[in-house]
Scaffold this motif. Structure first.
Motif, PDB file in Angstrom:
ATOM      1  N   LEU A   1     -15.126 -33.987  13.660  1.00 17.91           N
ATOM      2  CA  LEU A   1     -16.304 -34.065  12.796  1.00 17.91           C
ATOM      3  C   LEU A   1     -16.016 -34.883  11.540  1.00 17.91           C
ATOM      4  CD1 LEU A   1     -17.520 -30.364  13.090  1.00 17.91           C
ATOM      5  CD2 LEU A   1     -18.676 -32.395  13.990  1.00 17.91           C
ATOM      6  N   MET A   2     -14.852 -34.623  10.964  1.00 18.88           N
ATOM      7  CA  MET A   2     -14.522 -35.316   9.726  1.00 18.88           C
ATOM      8  C   MET A   2     -14.303 -36.805   9.989  1.00 18.88           C
ATOM      9  SD  MET A   2     -14.706 -33.250   7.243  1.00 18.88           S
ATOM     10  CE  MET A   2     -15.669 -31.808   7.707  1.00 18.88           C
TER      11      MET A   2
ATOM     12  N   SER B   1     -17.627 -38.371  10.249  1.00 20.53           N
ATOM     13  CA  SER B   1     -18.268 -38.408   8.931  1.00 20.53           C
ATOM     14  C   SER B   1     -17.690 -39.534   8.077  1.00 20.53           C
ATOM     15  CB  SER B   1     -18.097 -37.052   8.239  1.00 20.53           C
ATOM     16  OG  SER B   1     -17.503 -37.185   6.978  1.00 20.53           O
ATOM     17  N   MET B   2     -16.382 -39.768   8.216  1.00 21.94           N
ATOM     18  CA  MET B   2     -15.770 -40.847   7.453  1.00 21.94           C
ATOM     19  C   MET B   2     -16.263 -42.208   7.941  1.00 21.94           C
ATOM     20  SD  MET B   2     -11.953 -39.248   7.105  1.00 21.94           S
ATOM     21  CE  MET B   2     -11.118 -40.510   6.159  1.00 21.94           C
TER      22      MET B   2
ATOM     23  N   ALA C   1     -19.686 -42.755   6.562  1.00 20.86           N
ATOM     24  CA  ALA C   1     -19.599 -43.137   5.155  1.00 20.86           C
ATOM     25  C   ALA C   1     -19.143 -44.588   5.033  1.00 20.86           C
ATOM     26  CB  ALA C   1     -18.637 -42.215   4.421  1.00 20.86           C
ATOM     27  N   GLY C   2     -18.199 -44.974   5.862  1.00 18.73           N
ATOM     28  CA  GLY C   2     -17.731 -46.357   5.842  1.00 18.73           C
ATOM     29  C   GLY C   2     -18.847 -47.325   6.173  1.00 18.73           C
TER      30      GLY C   2
ATOM     31  N   ILE D   1      -9.498 -46.722   6.371  1.00 18.67           N
ATOM     32  CA  ILE D   1     -10.178 -45.453   6.675  1.00 18.67           C
ATOM     33  C   ILE D   1      -9.359 -44.640   7.679  1.00 18.67           C
ATOM     34  CG2 ILE D   1     -12.217 -44.402   7.740  1.00 18.67           C
ATOM     35  CD1 ILE D   1     -13.894 -46.615   6.527  1.00 18.67           C
TER      36      ILE D   1
ATOM     37  N   PHE E   1      -7.493 -41.001   7.229  1.00 17.54           N
ATOM     38  CA  PHE E   1      -7.716 -39.861   8.116  1.00 17.54           C
ATOM     39  C   PHE E   1      -6.413 -39.420   8.754  1.00 17.54           C
ATOM     40  CE2 PHE E   1      -8.728 -38.361  12.483  1.00 17.54           C
ATOM     41  CZ  PHE E   1      -9.389 -37.194  12.139  1.00 17.54           C
TER      42      PHE E   1
ATOM     43  N   ASN F   1     -26.290 -41.163   0.734  1.00 10.54           N
ATOM     44  CA  ASN F   1     -26.527 -42.314   1.603  1.00 10.54           C
ATOM     45  C   ASN F   1     -27.778 -42.138   2.439  1.00 10.54           C
ATOM     46  OD1 ASN F   1     -24.238 -43.825   0.857  1.00 10.54           O
ATOM     47  ND2 ASN F   1     -22.977 -42.336   1.960  1.00 10.54           N
TER      48      ASN F   1
ATOM     49  N   LEU G   1     -12.105 -45.658  -2.265  1.00 10.96           N
ATOM     50  CA  LEU G   1     -12.351 -45.273  -0.879  1.00 10.96           C
ATOM     51  C   LEU G   1     -11.994 -43.804  -0.686  1.00 10.96           C
ATOM     52  CD1 LEU G   1     -13.239 -46.664   1.774  1.00 10.96           C
ATOM     53  CD2 LEU G   1     -10.827 -46.793   2.402  1.00 10.96           C
TER      54      LEU G   1
ATOM     55  N   MET H   1     -14.609 -41.019   0.658  1.00  9.75           N
ATOM     56  CA  MET H   1     -14.329 -40.292   1.887  1.00  9.75           C
ATOM     57  C   MET H   1     -14.273 -38.780   1.636  1.00  9.75           C
ATOM     58  SD  MET H   1     -14.259 -42.362   4.374  1.00  9.75           S
ATOM     59  CE  MET H   1     -15.075 -43.905   3.945  1.00  9.75           C
TER      60      MET H   1
ATOM     61  N   SER I   1     -17.737 -37.567   1.431  1.00  7.07           N
ATOM     62  CA  SER I   1     -18.355 -37.599   2.764  1.00  7.07           C
ATOM     63  C   SER I   1     -17.885 -36.417   3.603  1.00  7.07           C
ATOM     64  CB  SER I   1     -18.041 -38.928   3.438  1.00  7.07           C
ATOM     65  OG  SER I   1     -17.503 -38.728   4.712  1.00  7.07           O
ATOM     66  N   MET I   2     -16.627 -36.067   3.462  1.00 13.59           N
ATOM     67  CA  MET I   2     -16.120 -34.934   4.217  1.00 13.59           C
ATOM     68  C   MET I   2     -16.761 -33.623   3.743  1.00 13.59           C
ATOM     69  SD  MET I   2     -12.134 -36.137   4.508  1.00 13.59           S
ATOM     70  CE  MET I   2     -11.434 -34.783   5.449  1.00 13.59           C
TER      71      MET I   2
ATOM     72  N   ALA J   1     -20.189 -33.451   5.158  1.00 15.66           N
ATOM     73  CA  ALA J   1     -20.138 -33.069   6.565  1.00 15.66           C
ATOM     74  C   ALA J   1     -19.834 -31.580   6.684  1.00 15.66           C
ATOM     75  CB  ALA J   1     -19.085 -33.899   7.289  1.00 15.66           C
TER      76      ALA J   1
ATOM     77  N   GLY K   1      -3.856 -35.495   5.843  1.00 16.90           N
ATOM     78  CA  GLY K   1      -4.167 -36.290   7.022  1.00 16.90           C
ATOM     79  C   GLY K   1      -3.919 -35.528   8.300  1.00 16.90           C
TER      80      GLY K   1
END
Lengths: 211, 211, 211, 211
Positions: free
Chosen positions: A165-166, A169-170, A173-174, A195, A199, B113, B162, B166, B169-170, B173, B202
């Motif tokens: 999911l994350m 979502s990233m 957003a990107g 990105i 992650f 967004n 960034l 991110m 955004s997470m 989500a 990560g």
DNA sequence: TATGAATGAGTTTTCATTCAT
DNA sequence: AATGAATGAAAACTCATTCAT
């Protein structure tokens, strides 16, 4: 005694091999993605297809039907793309990079959550259910790939669904990045790499959490 | 030196100390967040406030004006909350955890967004500009905190903006998580911890990227 | 060579041979003339036609469109009536009398100038242009007839366009006469005769101007 | 024992010697003339005066009241101007020329008939009566001057009221002339002369009518 | 005297949807 | 298979007017 499968008589009008229904669905998908459910009218879709509203209604009983079908088909296509990439022999990190690149290259962006929120009041329970299933399937492929990598010891054990999911979502957003900011990256690959790295490796790159 | 002793005109209601305008703004904010710009009508807002449409228009010339003000004020509040947390002595990781928790605890969720996309066609350039600035400011605080941590060597150098984007955004989500799935977490803290960990450490927890 | 044998879509009502669109246009024309542009609502027009507002909008995209079409068509009809009369062999004076009588007998009255003023803020440049052209054409026929009479020596040389404009202005004024005053004339012919005489012979009936 | 007429105490706020009520009336007059009754809102008037709507309502109970007063006062002023000119020793033709010039020089244009039509539905019978009387008075002065000239044998006997009405109608038409066309005249005097000549001498400049 | 607050009834316009062919 | 006609319901916005200070 019929010999061929070929249907007799004049074939139905399929300009460029794409049927009217498909054309409508495809057009609608793009418009919904671009403007959101409430901002796209049946007439908008019809006009873009060079048909009349009535024709759209001939194929889709309601706007909610059209939307549901559009989103479900889209998610099926995305799921398939994800599966295709994940079925190669490359490492998961490489695969994630490929998925991310494909996602960001596609002009379309599926911010499923946002769509759901917008359409929630208009969709029937059945339709919501359909979409939720498609969404589940879409994330499911990614989730299982992550899970497999965990089981193989490629990455440490954690919540694979949350990871999937994350990750998406990233990517979303990107995709929505401000254009001015987007241009500060040397290339699309550069953006995608950063990105995916974020992650994959996180902000801290260390094993111990101080919490 | 002129003193306007007696205030002119009918005094505002000020029930519970909240002015009519603030009530409208606050109500509208919640509704926009919940349903999205096109799905909230001025009448909806008015009725929820127990006023008439005309009263809403008395305070806001257009729906786009109301929306812009609602979003800008919201982002200002969020920015302030972020700044407050970041101004403590705690480590960045701890602070991010606090921010994430505050964000997820707030019922409101701003998927900026998505809102931008929906409203883009309705807002004037000036209004879009206002929102973009507020958004920039909101992310800016986070970005600078990350940058400072990088400069201090707390985390490795990378793109701080960034990272900020991110992270938010997470959180968004995480906020939009399906309820059924949300319940698989033992507690809100658990969910928040996992998200922040994923962001911080990560997926892979290793230093080298194979790409 | 394609034959569209069967007409597509639901056929129009065509009750009494008049199409819905024509009915709307005709009704609107009368109402605009009677009350002026701002005082006639689309709903007013619709109700008088026994249709719904939406039907009016089906045929005319905006109120300004409806108004423009109504006025242009009206001016075209008037121009045609003027041309018909002017194409006979009668003397110009007789023709002017006939035009005046036809104008005053028509219940409708176009005070174009007044309409223009009212509608100016609502009409697009294109629409204003359309109306101006129709107006020009309408006056043009009269102007040319006057010019021809001047060239033939039937009347002395002067500004023919000004003559045409003033003639129509006098007719409009005659049409708007207070009813009580109108009744002081023995007959419509009497009124018309006096107006045309005034226009033709002037107040002074003499050749030399003392200015 | 009061010696002076000068009122005691601080004089009421009259910027530039014009009272608030007069300012409102004057402003409203101009706006009504320019745009017509329905197209001018009470707020429009208020804003142009830098007052609030409520202030306008403080002086005029309704919009119709404001309009009636504006028009009546205007017609009184015009009547006075006409009377002033007619009270000189000049010939009627010269006087008409002066009236015409004054009328056309004034940017304002009173197309009373058009106004009546627009406002008819909104005005009370009393208000319509008031306006009709003012209109009558306005035309009356002109009518009587024409009648006197007829009685003196300066011009032949005919309907003096019709003459007055037609004269004003021609002036109004002259005022509304298309700008492009207006510029084809060498000067304002030229235009005015031609109009008055047309009125005074007619198109034919001859005594016998062939009708 | 002048004003800020609030509204009811309207206006223009849009849109999903149905219907008859 | 496709379409033109028609609509009901709602949306954004306006405006004359009232009220309390």
């Amino acid at each position: 005694m019929q010999r061929t499968q070929r249907t007799l008589g004049r074939p139905r009008k399929e300009q460029d091999g794409i049927s009217t229904k498909d054309l409508i669905l495809h057009t609608a998908t793009g418009m919904f993605l671009e403007k959101g459910y409430p901002s796209v009218s049946m007439d908008d879709v019809a006009q873009k297809c060079d048909f009349t509203k009535a024709t759209v209604y001939y194929y889709y009983k309601t706007k909610a039907d059209l939307f549901t079908d559009a989103m479900v088909q889209l998610m099926i296509r995305i799921k398939q793309r994800i599966i295709d990439i994940l079925s190669t022999n490359a490492s998961l990190e490489t695969q994630l990079f490929q998925i991310a690149k494909a996602h960001i290259q596609a002009t379309v962006d599926i911010d499923i959550n946002a769509f759901m929120k917008e359409a929630k009041t208009s969709l029937s329970d059945d339709q919501l259910q359909l979409m939720k299933e498609a969404e589940d399937n879409m994330y499911g492929a990614l989730e299982q790939a992550i899970k497999k990598a965990m089981d193989k010891g490629e990455i440490p054990q954690s919540n694979p669904r949350l990871g999937a999911l994350m990750f998406v979502s990233m990517l979303t957003a990107g995709n929505n990045l401000d254009n001015a900011y987007k241009e500060t990256f040397s290339s699309l690959d550069d953006l995608v790499t950063q990105i995916v790295n974020l992650f994959w490796n996180g902000l801290a790159n260390e094993n111990q959490s101080s919490l």
